[in-house]
Motif scaffolding. Structure first.
Motif, PDB file in Angstrom:
ATOM      1  N   PHE A   1       0.832  -1.203   0.000  1.00 40.96           N
ATOM      2  CA  PHE A   1       0.000   0.000   0.000  1.00 40.96           C
ATOM      3  C   PHE A   1       0.868   1.256   0.000  1.00 40.96           C
ATOM      4  O   PHE A   1       0.573   2.222  -0.705  1.00 40.96           O
ATOM      5  N   GLN A   2       1.942   1.235   0.764  1.00 38.79           N
ATOM      6  CA  GLN A   2       2.827   2.397   0.791  1.00 38.79           C
ATOM      7  C   GLN A   2       3.506   2.601  -0.560  1.00 38.79           C
ATOM      8  O   GLN A   2       3.687   3.743  -1.009  1.00 38.79           O
ATOM      9  N   ASP A   3       3.867   1.516  -1.232  1.00 40.44           N
ATOM     10  CA  ASP A   3       4.479   1.634  -2.551  1.00 40.44           C
ATOM     11  C   ASP A   3       3.512   2.272  -3.540  1.00 40.44           C
ATOM     12  O   ASP A   3       3.912   3.078  -4.385  1.00 40.44           O
ATOM     13  N   ILE A   4       2.221   1.904  -3.439  1.00 41.69           N
ATOM     14  CA  ILE A   4       1.201   2.498  -4.309  1.00 41.69           C
ATOM     15  C   ILE A   4       0.992   3.968  -3.955  1.00 41.69           C
ATOM     16  O   ILE A   4       0.932   4.845  -4.823  1.00 41.69           O
ATOM     17  N   MET A   5       0.895   4.219  -2.657  1.00 46.36           N
ATOM     18  CA  MET A   5       0.594   5.572  -2.175  1.00 46.36           C
ATOM     19  C   MET A   5       1.605   6.603  -2.662  1.00 46.36           C
ATOM     20  O   MET A   5       1.251   7.691  -3.125  1.00 46.36           O
ATOM     21  N   PHE A   6       2.879   6.260  -2.580  1.00 53.39           N
ATOM     22  CA  PHE A   6       3.917   7.243  -2.870  1.00 53.39           C
ATOM     23  C   PHE A   6       4.540   7.068  -4.263  1.00 53.39           C
ATOM     24  O   PHE A   6       5.539   7.712  -4.575  1.00 53.39           O
ATOM     25  N   ALA A   7       3.954   6.220  -5.099  1.00 49.00           N
ATOM     26  CA  ALA A   7       4.503   5.974  -6.436  1.00 49.00           C
ATOM     27  C   ALA A   7       4.357   7.204  -7.328  1.00 49.00           C
ATOM     28  O   ALA A   7       3.341   7.898  -7.289  1.00 49.00           O
ATOM     29  N   LYS A   8       5.345   7.450  -8.153  1.00 42.27           N
ATOM     30  CA  LYS A   8       5.304   8.570  -9.096  1.00 42.27           C
ATOM     31  C   LYS A   8       4.500   8.195 -10.342  1.00 42.27           C
ATOM     32  O   LYS A   8       3.953   9.067 -11.015  1.00 42.27           O
ATOM     33  N   ASN A   9       4.456   6.892 -10.666  1.00 39.58           N
ATOM     34  CA  ASN A   9       3.784   6.434 -11.881  1.00 39.58           C
ATOM     35  C   ASN A   9       2.493   5.686 -11.547  1.00 39.58           C
ATOM     36  O   ASN A   9       2.205   4.628 -12.103  1.00 39.58           O
ATOM     37  N   GLN A  10       1.733   6.237 -10.642  1.00 43.44           N
ATOM     38  CA  GLN A  10       0.496   5.593 -10.201  1.00 43.44           C
ATOM     39  C   GLN A  10      -0.515   5.527 -11.355  1.00 43.44           C
ATOM     40  O   GLN A  10      -0.801   6.551 -11.980  1.00 43.44           O
ATOM     41  N   PRO A  11      -1.072   4.342 -11.658  1.00 40.77           N
ATOM     42  CA  PRO A  11      -2.030   4.221 -12.764  1.00 40.77           C
ATOM     43  C   PRO A  11      -3.252   5.118 -12.559  1.00 40.77           C
ATOM     44  O   PRO A  11      -3.741   5.289 -11.439  1.00 40.77           O
ATOM     45  N   ALA A  12      -3.754   5.689 -13.648  1.00 45.46           N
ATOM     46  CA  ALA A  12      -4.897   6.612 -13.589  1.00 45.46           C
ATOM     47  C   ALA A  12      -6.127   5.912 -13.035  1.00 45.46           C
ATOM     48  O   ALA A  12      -6.405   4.758 -13.346  1.00 45.46           O
ATOM     49  N   GLY A  13      -6.873   6.634 -12.211  1.00 42.46           N
ATOM     50  CA  GLY A  13      -8.127   6.116 -11.675  1.00 42.46           C
ATOM     51  C   GLY A  13      -7.995   5.281 -10.422  1.00 42.46           C
ATOM     52  O   GLY A  13      -8.987   5.030  -9.730  1.00 42.46           O
ATOM     53  N   ILE A  14      -6.768   4.859 -10.125  1.00 42.78           N
ATOM     54  CA  ILE A  14      -6.576   3.978  -8.973  1.00 42.78           C
ATOM     55  C   ILE A  14      -6.869   4.696  -7.668  1.00 42.78           C
ATOM     56  O   ILE A  14      -7.501   4.153  -6.760  1.00 42.78           O
ATOM     57  N   ARG A  15      -6.438   5.945  -7.549  1.00 40.14           N
ATOM     58  CA  ARG A  15      -6.602   6.676  -6.292  1.00 40.14           C
ATOM     59  C   ARG A  15      -8.078   6.808  -5.911  1.00 40.14           C
ATOM     60  O   ARG A  15      -8.441   6.700  -4.752  1.00 40.14           O
ATOM     61  N   GLY A  16      -8.936   7.068  -6.901  1.00 39.58           N
ATOM     62  CA  GLY A  16     -10.354   7.214  -6.598  1.00 39.58           C
ATOM     63  C   GLY A  16     -10.965   5.935  -6.053  1.00 39.58           C
ATOM     64  O   GLY A  16     -11.828   5.986  -5.163  1.00 39.58           O
TER      65      GLY A  16
END
Length: 407
Positions: A358-373
């Motif tokens: 989860f931390q890797d996703i949270m602070f990733a620079k290349n986070q896939p679009a729509g994932i955060r929502g």
């Protein structure tokens, strides 16, 4: 033998919501609460989904009138890295905001509203024995004067929270799948500048050298904050045994916490909780059901405890009301299994927090679009919405996105 329709153990959020919903349906409810309200309790950061059940119980206007701290999201900090979720950007429908509350006040508001509906709450009354072998469940209780008495109901709801009355009395406890963790916490007057941090969000900070050690900072509307640290017993063993000294030493090690609390007034003793994760063999049995933390507590990281507690109350009341009216109900398929779906979603996220995904996703620079929502919707408490791919396939989706972010 005192006769009631339903006996509820505990007047915290799940007990107050359940008893109010039952009373509104016309049932005679007795609540037995071991403490005197107001009383200190941990778990001050509500999720938006909580307010759906507060509104269902007819208590929302009373809660809104108190002036609790507005909350619109959550912020995560790891060194210089910062990631914030705003509930208005979540996937799907549902509320976009909630409150951060001093539980002593919040819990009393809910209990008082239940009493206004006609629910009888007996404070400072401990349940010492339970018998579910007969046609109706029976409890033995002792009040603050030492007087003992028995009461019998058509059904028994355990909303006792961490006291876990029925799991202990009926041998229902089973080990949690999570490793043992402890927490130290208190409330202080933070004394920080208005722009020191975003007071509309709960703040989660990660220890600079141990990614599975984390801090919370929950702001209240009166210039105070709830602060705490969660870690393994082995990690805490390296710090002072006296809890006040332990938490102060831990705060100094995390730059954000140290900065915000530079001028804090430590006017409340630090408390501790050990081995808080808990589980049960079953959430229901002959003549009873378990609500909220009395059934299972995962971890405080995503503030899911009260949401699960209130949802379990709403779900249990719907099944129980039909049962009391003579219908045949299936507690496994109508209560436990659907409740566990959301609990299992939160469980996947707790697991991903501690193994680092989860931390890797949270602070990733290349986070896939729509994932955060989609993740934001779960952080808002909507962990039962299977139209959300990160609910329907929580473990697989988290694993997939963590690998993409690490690539």
């Amino acid at each position: 033998m005192e006769q009631r329709d339903v006996i509820v153990i505990g007047a915290g959020p799940s007990g107050s919501i359940a008893s109010a919903l039952l009373k509104k349906r016309g049932w005679d409810v007795l609540v037995l609460e071991g403490q005197r309200f107001p009383r200190f309790s941990i778990g001050e950061s509500l999720l938006p989904h909580c307010l759906d059940f507060v509104e269902e119980a007819g208590m929302l206007s009373a809660v809104e009138s108190v002036g609790f701290q507005f909350k619109n999201g959550a912020a995560f900090l790891r060194g210089d890295e910062y990631g914030a979720f705003d509930f208005s950007q979540k996937f799907g429908d549902g509320r976009d905001s909630t409150f951060q509350v001093a539980r002593a006040t919040f819990d009393k508001v809910l209990a008082d509203e239940a009493e206004k509906l006609g629910v009888e709450i007996r404070y400072e009354t401990r349940v010492t024995a339970v018998d579910v072998s007969g046609d109706k469940p029976r409890v033995r209780a002792v009040d603050v004067t030492g007087k003992e008495y028995e009461a019998e109901g058509k059904f028994l709801l355990d909303a006792s929270g961490f006291a876990r009355v029925l799991p202990k009395l009926l041998d229902l406890e089973t080990p949690s799948p999570f490793a043992p963790r402890n927490a130290v916490f208190t409330q202080v007057a933070d004394g920080s500048a208005p722009d020191a941090f975003d007071r509309d969000k709960v703040q989660i900070a990660i220890h600079p050298h141990n990614r599975d050690v984390w801090y919370w900072l929950i702001p209240f509307s009166n210039g105070r904050v709830s602060i705490g640290c969660a870690a393994t017993p082995e990690f805490f063993a390296k710090y002072p045994e006296q809890l006040d000294d332990r938490l102060k030493a831990l705060v100094k090690e995390e730059p954000f916490m140290a900065r915000v609390l530079t001028n804090a007034v430590w006017d409340t003793p630090v408390r501790g909780m050990s081995g808080y994760s808990a589980n049960v063999k079953s959430m229901h049995g002959k003549g009873f059901a378990l609500l909220g933390n009395a059934a299972e507590f995962l971890d405080p990281i995503f503030s899911s405890g009260i949401t699960i507690a209130m949802r379990s109350s709403s779900m249990a009341v719907r099944v129980l009301d039909r049962q009391l009216r003579g219908e045949t109900v299936d507690w496994t398929n109508e209560f436990e299994r659907p409740l566990r779906k959301g609990v299992d979603t939160f469980r996947a996220y707790v697991k991903a927090w501690y193994d680092g995904r989860f931390q890797d996703i949270m602070f990733a620079k290349n986070q896939p679009a729509g994932i955060r929502g989609m993740i934001c919707a779960i952080l808002a408490g909507y962990a039962w919405d299977e139209s959300n791919p990160f609910v329907a396939e929580a473990e697989r989706r988290l694993d997939m996105v963590a690998k993409l972010c690490a690539a």
